[in-house]
Write an enzyme that holds these catalytic residues in place. Structure first.
Site, PDB file in Angstrom:
ATOM      1  N   LYS A 103      37.131 -41.167  -5.388  1.00  0.00           N
ATOM      2  CA  LYS A 103      38.120 -40.833  -5.484  1.00  0.00           C
ATOM      3  C   LYS A 103      38.072 -41.508  -7.288  1.00  0.00           C
ATOM      4  O   LYS A 103      38.717 -40.239  -7.970  1.00  0.00           O
ATOM      5  CB  LYS A 103      39.154 -41.739  -5.308  1.00  0.00           C
ATOM      6  CG  LYS A 103      39.818 -41.631  -3.758  1.00  0.00           C
ATOM      7  CD  LYS A 103      40.754 -42.750  -3.359  1.00  0.00           C
ATOM      8  CE  LYS A 103      41.349 -43.011  -2.039  1.00  0.00           C
ATOM      9  NZ  LYS A 103      41.862 -44.038  -1.448  1.00  0.00           N
ATOM     10  N   GLN A 128      43.749 -49.906  -1.894  1.00  0.00           N
ATOM     11  CA  GLN A 128      43.030 -50.094  -0.742  1.00  0.00           C
ATOM     12  C   GLN A 128      42.932 -50.260   0.378  1.00  0.00           C
ATOM     13  O   GLN A 128      42.614 -51.472   0.432  1.00  0.00           O
ATOM     14  CB  GLN A 128      41.237 -49.238  -0.902  1.00  0.00           C
ATOM     15  CG  GLN A 128      40.213 -48.335  -0.326  1.00  0.00           C
ATOM     16  CD  GLN A 128      40.206 -47.035  -0.037  1.00  0.00           C
ATOM     17  OE1 GLN A 128      40.912 -45.997  -1.013  1.00  0.00           O
ATOM     18  NE2 GLN A 128      40.893 -46.865   1.255  1.00  0.00           N
ATOM     19  N   ASP A 172      49.730 -43.089  -3.482  1.00  0.00           N
ATOM     20  CA  ASP A 172      49.516 -42.907  -1.769  1.00  0.00           C
ATOM     21  C   ASP A 172      50.684 -42.269  -1.440  1.00  0.00           C
ATOM     22  O   ASP A 172      50.814 -41.698   0.307  1.00  0.00           O
ATOM     23  CB  ASP A 172      49.041 -44.238  -1.042  1.00  0.00           C
ATOM     24  CG  ASP A 172      47.746 -44.187  -1.088  1.00  0.00           C
ATOM     25  OD1 ASP A 172      46.996 -43.096  -1.054  1.00  0.00           O
ATOM     26  OD2 ASP A 172      47.046 -45.670  -1.280  1.00  0.00           O
TER      27      ASP A 172
END
Ligand code: GUN
Length: 292
Positions: free
Chosen positions: A52, A96, A119
């Site tokens: 990322k 995460q 997200d």
């Protein structure tokens, strides 16, 4: 059979994003900034987050990586989430997953400002997605939609079977494939307790496999000419690799591929598209496209 090249498609989209960022910055605008919180040292999560950060560089974004050890408390994590919510320089951020067992994942997700939830995991974004309102769409389903569109694959009115019902992939994918403005398909969701899973698959025009069981989809489950999207990325030991492992998809590629009209490989299919969709969401966050 045509192989769907997620790596090349993602590279192309990242180049498009980088060009837009160049124009924004040249016009005096702010460079988008993505932050990531990583807890512990799980190999898979480390790799995802590293990729990322690399993608942010390719897109011309600013990125920040915030690390905590495995024993971080829920309160410490919530304090960091609040700090990122209040930081005007951070346009979007991710935590995460998975988080260690002693931390309530949903509590952390709920604490994220939905306007920065790139997200698309916050209930506000999940709900808006479900009723077709503009919002951050979770990255893997968005990446799959993008692949289907860029490869000119017809989804409208076709029968789509989704294997798996996770919050990250299966559920949002089903919502999106069902909606008129996205897939416009007839959708069936199968999971570990579905009695007619094989029969459903055999009738499917499009199979999206996201169950995390290596080689689960075999040739006898796939109709001639079907489109097969493989979301699986299970780490399996492989002594022939330097790393000692390889990523294995949910589809038994060698026997399934000859029957397909289109298929995604693992790696190089859905994986790179997930990260590139996160970049798209970050650009949208930087532009305040969905929320002021
Ligand atoms: N873990 C596995 N996939 C994802 C993802 O898309 N986002 C986050 N935050 N964690 C993940």
């Amino acid at each position: 059979m045509q192989l769907i090249d997620g790596k090349a498609t993602a590279a192309q989209i990242k180049a498009e994003i980088a060009e837009e960022v160049r124009q924004i910055v040249a016009g005096g605008g702010k460079r988008p900034h993505l932050a990531a919180i990583l807890v512990g040292h799980d190999g898979g999560s480390e790799t995802y987050v590293k990729n990322k950060v690399i993608a942010c560089e390719a897109c011309g974004f600013k990125s920040s990586l915030i690390r905590f050890e495995e024993d971080v408390t829920e309160d410490e994590l919530l304090a960091k989430v609040k700090e990122l919510n209040d930081d005007d320089d951070v346009d979007g951020y991710i935590v995460q997953l998975p988080l260690p067992k002693h931390i309530d994942e949903q509590k952390i997700i709920m604490a994220i400002d939905y306007r920065k939830d790139v997200d698309g995991f916050h209930p506000v974004n999940v709900g808006r997605m479900a009723i077709g309102l503009p919002c951050f769409i979770s990255a893997t389903p968005l990446g799959i939609l993008t692949l289907l569109r860029r490869y000119g694959i017809e989804t409208s009115g076709r029968k789509c079977v989704i294997l798996g019902r996770s919050n990250i992939v299966g559920k949002p994918m089903a919502q999106l494939m069902m909606q008129k403005q996205y897939g416009d398909s007839t959708v069936t969701v199968c999971h570990s307790h579905s009695k007619t899973l094989k029969e459903e698959c055999r009738e499917a025009d499009i199979i999206i496999a996201a169950i995390g069981r290596p080689d689960f989809v075999t040739a006898d489950m796939v109709k001639e000419g079907a489109v097969v999207i493989d979301v699986g990325t299970t780490r399996v030991t492989d002594a022939t690799r330097k790393s000692g492992f390889r990523l294995n998809g949910d589809v038994k590629f060698d026997e399934v591929a000859p029957k397909c009209s289109f298929i995604t490989p693992v790696p190089g299919g859905v994986g790179p598209m997930t990260i590139c969709s996160l970049m798209k969401n970050t650009l949208a966050a930087g532009k305040k496209e969905y929320y002021k």
